[in-house]
Design a protein around this motif. Sequence first.
Motif, PDB file in Angstrom:
ATOM      1  N   ILE A  23       0.803  -1.225   0.010  1.00  0.00           N
ATOM      2  CA  ILE A  23       0.004  -0.004  -0.021  1.00  0.00           C
ATOM      3  C   ILE A  23       1.008   1.244   0.177  1.00  0.00           C
ATOM      4  CG2 ILE A  23      -1.432   1.215   1.244  1.00  0.00           C
ATOM      5  CD1 ILE A  23      -2.815  -1.546   2.064  1.00  0.00           C
ATOM      6  N   LYS A  31      -5.654   5.027  -2.528  1.00  0.00           N
ATOM      7  CA  LYS A  31      -5.115   4.061  -1.592  1.00  0.00           C
ATOM      8  C   LYS A  31      -6.306   3.541  -0.871  1.00  0.00           C
ATOM      9  CE  LYS A  31      -0.647   5.767  -0.919  1.00  0.00           C
ATOM     10  NZ  LYS A  31       0.555   5.169  -0.771  1.00  0.00           N
ATOM     11  N   GLU A  33      -8.942   2.052   1.918  1.00  0.00           N
ATOM     12  CA  GLU A  33      -9.366   2.541   3.309  1.00  0.00           C
ATOM     13  C   GLU A  33      -9.519   1.311   4.134  1.00  0.00           C
ATOM     14  OE1 GLU A  33     -13.004   4.892   3.162  1.00  0.00           O
ATOM     15  OE2 GLU A  33     -12.173   6.404   1.837  1.00  0.00           O
ATOM     16  N   THR A  34      -9.853   0.241   3.611  1.00  0.00           N
ATOM     17  CA  THR A  34      -9.964  -0.919   4.241  1.00  0.00           C
ATOM     18  C   THR A  34      -9.327  -2.199   3.596  1.00  0.00           C
ATOM     19  OG1 THR A  34     -12.017  -0.269   4.863  1.00  0.00           O
ATOM     20  CG2 THR A  34     -11.748  -2.732   5.161  1.00  0.00           C
ATOM     21  N   PHE A  50      -2.057  -1.740  11.085  1.00  0.00           N
ATOM     22  CA  PHE A  50      -2.773  -0.950  10.228  1.00  0.00           C
ATOM     23  C   PHE A  50      -3.693   0.044  10.746  1.00  0.00           C
ATOM     24  CE2 PHE A  50      -2.061  -4.818   7.752  1.00  0.00           C
ATOM     25  CZ  PHE A  50      -2.331  -4.377   6.242  1.00  0.00           C
ATOM     26  N   TYR A  55      -5.453   2.702   8.481  1.00  0.00           N
ATOM     27  CA  TYR A  55      -6.279   1.726   7.459  1.00  0.00           C
ATOM     28  C   TYR A  55      -6.980   0.891   8.289  1.00  0.00           C
ATOM     29  CZ  TYR A  55      -3.105   3.145   3.822  1.00  0.00           C
ATOM     30  OH  TYR A  55      -2.481   3.923   3.143  1.00  0.00           O
ATOM     31  N   GLN A  56      -8.299   0.376   8.134  1.00  0.00           N
ATOM     32  CA  GLN A  56      -9.111  -0.641   8.874  1.00  0.00           C
ATOM     33  C   GLN A  56      -8.805  -1.724   8.031  1.00  0.00           C
ATOM     34  OE1 GLN A  56     -13.272   0.035   8.620  1.00  0.00           O
ATOM     35  NE2 GLN A  56     -13.852  -2.209   9.139  1.00  0.00           N
TER      36      GLN A  56
END
Length: 137
Positions: A23, A31, A33-34, A50, A55-56
Amino acid sequence: MMGIGGLVVPGTLRDSPFILDAIFNLDGGPKPETVITDTGSCSDIVFGLFAICGYQFSPRIADLADTRLWRTNTRAVYGPLEHMSRHTVRLDRIRAHWADMVRVAGLLTTGSMRAYDLIRMLSANGRTTGLGEAFAH
């Protein structure tokens, strides 16, 4: 497995940090999000890395009976999830290592350190370091 920026990323715990590295190495475009993975690629430290990087991390949970949910309030009642939420987030561990955790996030996002190498250092010889425990919490 899935491709991120032309990189094939296996879905195993040992290789899951490559997802985060991939990423950060994307040349352009949006990019994610999850990040969704299978259960084999998750650990509490990976969740923490993360999260601090924005990030999730959402693994598909294979066996709900083995799932560990965490709480910050030990007096809260979680109803039907009470038996699963028996682990307590140790905010004191996070506070003690917060400055280092932020530095690690900076190193990861700038590419100065690879997540793969970091996870090896956070849990060397089968023992989790204090900083590793902070990320896990």
